[in-house]
Motif scaffolding. Structure first.
Motif, PDB file in Angstrom:
ATOM      1  N   MET A 186      75.056  24.503  74.401  1.00 41.00           N
ATOM      2  CA  MET A 186      74.748  24.348  75.827  1.00 41.00           C
ATOM      3  C   MET A 186      73.809  23.165  76.064  1.00 41.00           C
ATOM      4  O   MET A 186      73.933  22.458  77.068  1.00 41.00           O
ATOM      5  CB  MET A 186      74.145  25.641  76.365  1.00 41.00           C
ATOM      6  N   TRP A 195      72.160  28.889  82.150  1.00 43.26           N
ATOM      7  CA  TRP A 195      72.412  27.516  82.593  1.00 43.26           C
ATOM      8  C   TRP A 195      71.296  27.004  83.501  1.00 43.26           C
ATOM      9  O   TRP A 195      71.145  25.788  83.669  1.00 43.26           O
ATOM     10  CB  TRP A 195      73.757  27.428  83.328  1.00 43.26           C
ATOM     11  N   TRP A 241      72.314  20.489  82.333  1.00 41.66           N
ATOM     12  CA  TRP A 241      73.685  20.391  81.859  1.00 41.66           C
ATOM     13  C   TRP A 241      74.477  19.292  82.585  1.00 41.66           C
ATOM     14  O   TRP A 241      75.681  19.114  82.308  1.00 41.66           O
ATOM     15  CB  TRP A 241      74.401  21.740  81.986  1.00 41.66           C
TER      16      TRP A 241
END
Length: 344
Positions: free
Chosen positions: A138, A174, A179
């Protein structure tokens, strides 16, 4: 007294040899199955190796492949021995090695059982491997321009869509990482500057998730940005409303997938182990029934077969005595060598 003695005549010996021969060739196919399962599991691990910790090991699939190949060889040889046992003259050539072969079969069966146990226990290290690997993956999601990481975004997106999951533990993972690549951020924008400035690590964090987290079954268009801002969306309350992104974390989803696979493989290996023990016992009966003929020159004479010549306790005592004798013999040899070296 022998363990589980059985009386045999010629007809029963022939029927026993034919039955065990058939079982051995069935066991060869079982060995091919173990080999195939190991190969399949190895391929599945390699397909998602980027999402696992670098320390992830292929020991177990390699062990399954090895055990499958050994099973094929041992069972093919056992089948040949059973086939030759129908002819006493052919069987005599196997007699000198048969005892050692049976011991090797017992050891192999025990190792096969250990392999099944390892399959059941693999879920524990796999959990930590997936947690660390997904966490690192991630972090590299945004690095589409970095060599060696440029396909991580594609890999994670495909994984989240395939397993219907989002994040490591859940979609909120997240929120804690950047990201979106800096390449797609407008640093002249006040919003971007404020977000980066408000973060200690200088990352662009937001309450949003990648598109691959969206649940296509939701009747509402996917809300993947400003997920905690109720005023940003009409008739929306993120505390009470069922969000239209996947709730389950990818670690749990992948662990369930691989765990189910390993439980199935382990159960099949246990069944194969039971078959291996059955053919080993059958071969022992073939061996002892041919070794105890009342009249060795008359193949039609009666005989007696057994699993062990003595009871389990007596056999264990004999084995321990032999091991102690071997240990004493080794010490005597070592003492002799030391004495010779001293004299020299």
């Amino acid at each position: 007294m022998a363990l589980m003695p059985v009386k045999f005549d010629l007809k029963k010996r022939v029927k026993l040899a034919q039955t065990v021969w058939f079982m051995y060739w069935f066991a060869v196919m079982a060995g091919v199955l173990v080999f195939s399962m190991g190969l399949f599991f190895k391929i599945e691990l390699r397909k998602r190796s980027e999402l696992m910790d670098n320390n992830e090991s292929h020991f177990l699939p390699n062990l399954l492949i090895f055990m499958g190949l050994v099973a094929c060889g041992i069972n093919a040889l056992g089948g040949k021995i059973c086939y030759d046992s129908l002819d006493p003259t052919k069987f005599m050539k196997w007699k000198p090695i048969l005892k050692n072969f049976l011991v090797m079969c017992v050891v192999f069966n025990c190792l096969l059982l250990v392999t099944a146990v390892l399959c059941f226990l693999m879920r524990i290290p796999l959990q930590f491997t997936l947690a660390e690997g997904l966490r690192n993956g991630m972090k590299f999601y945004k690095d589409t321009d970095t060599p060696g990481r440029c396909y991580m975004k594609r890999t994670l997106d495909l994984m989240q869509m395939e397993f219907r999951c989002c994040g490591n533990d859940n979609f909120r993972d997240w929120f804690e990482i950047q990201w979106v690549s800096n390449r797609y951020l407008d640093f002249s924008s006040k919003e971007v500057k404020d977000r980066i400035g408000s973060n200690v690590d200088g990352q662009y964090l937001m309450d949003g998730v990648p598109f691959s987290c969206c649940n296509p079954s939701s009747p509402r268009p996917c809300i993947q940005g400003q997920m905690t801002n109720n005023s940003a969306h009409y008739s929306y309350d993120h505390y009470t409303e069922e969000l239209n992104v996947w709730r389950r974390g990818c670690r749990e989803a992948m662990l369930s997938y691989y765990g189910g696979m390993m439980n199935t493989i382990a159960a099949l290996v246990v069944l194969v182990t039971m078959l291996e023990f059955a053919v080993t016992i059958g071969l022992q009966y073939v061996n002892t029934s041919l070794s105890t003929l009342v009249n060795p020159e008359d193949p039609e004479s009666e005989s007696e077969g057994w699993i062990l010549e003595k009871t389990v306790g007596e056999t264990f005592t004999d084995i321990m005595a032999k091991m102690k004798a071997m240990g004493k013999g080794t010490k005597v040899e070592e003492g002799g060598e030391v004495a010779v070296a001293t004299v020299s």
